[in-house]
Design a protein around this motif. Structure first.
Motif, short mmCIF file in Angstrom:
data_model
loop_
_atom_site.label_atom_id
_atom_site.label_comp_id
_atom_site.label_asym_id
_atom_site.label_seq_id
_atom_site.Cartn_x
_atom_site.Cartn_y
_atom_site.Cartn_z
N MET A 197 0.83 -1.21 0.00
CA MET A 197 0.00 0.00 0.00
C MET A 197 0.86 1.25 0.00
SD MET A 197 -2.96 -1.19 2.70
CE MET A 197 -3.88 0.35 2.54
N LEU A 198 1.93 1.25 0.80
CA LEU A 198 2.83 2.40 0.83
C LEU A 198 3.52 2.59 -0.52
CD1 LEU A 198 4.35 1.76 4.35
CD2 LEU A 198 3.04 3.79 3.71
N PHE A 199 3.87 1.48 -1.16
CA PHE A 199 4.51 1.56 -2.48
C PHE A 199 3.58 2.20 -3.50
CE2 PHE A 199 5.34 -0.18 -6.70
CZ PHE A 199 6.70 0.06 -6.85
N VAL A 200 2.31 1.78 -3.49
CA VAL A 200 1.33 2.33 -4.43
C VAL A 200 1.14 3.83 -4.19
CG1 VAL A 200 -1.10 2.29 -5.14
CG2 VAL A 200 0.15 0.15 -4.80
N VAL A 201 1.01 4.22 -2.92
CA VAL A 201 0.86 5.64 -2.59
C VAL A 201 2.08 6.44 -3.05
CG1 VAL A 201 0.65 7.31 -0.71
CG2 VAL A 201 -0.69 5.21 -0.66
N GLY A 202 3.28 5.88 -2.82
CA GLY A 202 4.49 6.57 -3.24
C GLY A 202 4.58 6.74 -4.75
N VAL A 203 4.19 5.71 -5.49
CA VAL A 203 4.20 5.80 -6.95
C VAL A 203 3.21 6.85 -7.43
CG1 VAL A 203 3.59 4.56 -9.07
CG2 VAL A 203 5.02 3.45 -7.35
N PHE A 204 2.01 6.85 -6.86
CA PHE A 204 0.99 7.81 -7.26
C PHE A 204 1.44 9.25 -7.00
CE2 PHE A 204 -2.70 10.43 -6.06
CZ PHE A 204 -3.40 10.41 -7.26
N LEU A 205 1.98 9.50 -5.79
CA LEU A 205 2.44 10.85 -5.47
C LEU A 205 3.61 11.27 -6.36
CD1 LEU A 205 2.28 10.89 -1.56
CD2 LEU A 205 0.77 12.06 -3.17
N ALA A 206 4.49 10.31 -6.69
CA ALA A 206 5.62 10.63 -7.55
C ALA A 206 5.13 11.06 -8.94
CB ALA A 206 6.55 9.42 -7.67
N LEU A 207 4.15 10.36 -9.48
CA LEU A 207 3.62 10.71 -10.80
C LEU A 207 2.97 12.09 -10.79
CD1 LEU A 207 2.05 7.28 -11.86
CD2 LEU A 207 4.08 8.37 -12.84
N VAL A 208 2.14 12.32 -9.78
CA VAL A 208 1.42 13.60 -9.72
C VAL A 208 2.37 14.77 -9.49
CG1 VAL A 208 -0.30 14.92 -8.44
CG2 VAL A 208 -0.73 12.51 -8.97
N LEU A 209 3.28 14.61 -8.51
CA LEU A 209 4.16 15.71 -8.16
C LEU A 209 5.21 15.96 -9.24
CD1 LEU A 209 4.64 14.92 -4.37
CD2 LEU A 209 3.05 16.51 -5.45
N ASN A 210 5.68 14.89 -9.88
CA ASN A 210 6.64 15.09 -10.96
C ASN A 210 5.98 15.77 -12.16
OD1 ASN A 210 9.48 14.50 -11.81
ND2 ASN A 210 8.41 13.51 -13.49
N LEU A 211 4.69 15.51 -12.35
CA LEU A 211 3.95 16.20 -13.41
C LEU A 211 3.96 17.70 -13.19
CD1 LEU A 211 2.10 16.21 -15.89
CD2 LEU A 211 0.17 15.81 -14.35
N LEU A 212 3.79 18.13 -11.94
CA LEU A 212 3.85 19.56 -11.62
C LEU A 212 5.21 20.15 -11.98
CD1 LEU A 212 2.10 19.63 -8.11
CD2 LEU A 212 1.13 20.37 -10.29
N GLN A 213 6.27 19.40 -11.64
CA GLN A 213 7.62 19.91 -11.90
C GLN A 213 7.91 19.99 -13.40
OE1 GLN A 213 9.59 20.90 -9.43
NE2 GLN A 213 8.34 20.18 -7.74
#
Length: 222
Positions: A31-47
């Motif tokens: 579950m932590l891995f999935v959350v980390g992947v999701f946040l990485a995709l969203v936040l990297n999109l902002l950058q």
């Protein structure tokens, strides 16, 4: 402890408890891995949209314009941090004093996303002002949702290691930052890493708390 007729302890319940704990650990890690992947995709999109980070065209391989290795690395780091947080709390004997609820965890995630959004889209007079603002917000995140010495220490340690790893990646041309102002990277990057550690640590604590409650209820039922 239950004993058999000849006085030998029955190992079945203990093996079952260990198996259940291992299974729960794997579930929490997943579950932590999935959350980390999701946040990485969203936040990297902002950058990427703000042109803060630039990846070479030949390594852009996802719909979120993120190099393929970024989300798995962030997911793995998130799982490790989220699993280590409760273990360090128990080892140091430092129980989390703040009231832990999912609503508080969601607010922590929202503030973390807001800090990343500020780093990508809010215009500041200079990089020093931006870095100081994000540092204050990150420490405020820790004070509001954590306040533990172990959390602060892990946040600082992981932020330093992650910043060093990022510097090595940029130095070797894997990707680059626009307008770097601190050894090939942006000076506010450690603040983002620190806030991310606090956020994933809070999620890990909450998952561990629910696992503990589940085990206690099961013991009472048995």
């Amino acid at each position: 402890m239950r004993l058999s007729g000849n006085g030998v302890a029955l190992r079945g319940p203990y093996i079952s408890m260990i198996t259940n704990h291992t299974t729960n650990l794997l579930i929490r890690g997943g579950m932590l891995f999935v959350v980390g992947v999701f946040l990485a995709l969203v936040l990297n999109l902002l950058q990427v949209q703000r042109n803060v980070t630039l990846f070479p065209p030949d390594v852009i391989s996802s719909v979120f314009s993120s190099a393929w290795w970024v989300p798995p690395c962030c997911g793995t780091a998130s799982a490790l941090i989220g699993l280590l947080y409760p273990c360090i709390d128990r080892h140091l004997g430092e129980p989390h004093k703040l009231k832990r609820e999912w609503s508080s965890v969601m607010r922590c995630v929202a503030v973390f996303v807001g800090i990343n959004h500020a780093s990508a889209k809010v215009d500041f007079a200079n990089n020093v002002q931006l870095s100081l603002t994000l540092a204050a917000l990150s420490v405020g995140l820790w004070w509001t949702f954590d306040r533990s010495r172990s959390g602060f220490g892990m946040g600082v340690a992981v932020a330093l290691l992650a910043t060093l790893a990022t510097q090595l990646l940029v130095y070797n041309g894997v990707f680059q930052y626009t307008s770097p102002d601190f050894l090939y990277i942006r000076s506010w990057l450690p603040c983002i890493f620190f806030a991310g550690v606090i956020t994933m640590g809070n999620i890990g604590r909450q998952l561990a708390l629910y696992e503990c409650k589940f085990v206690q209820e099961k013991i009472h039922q048995d």
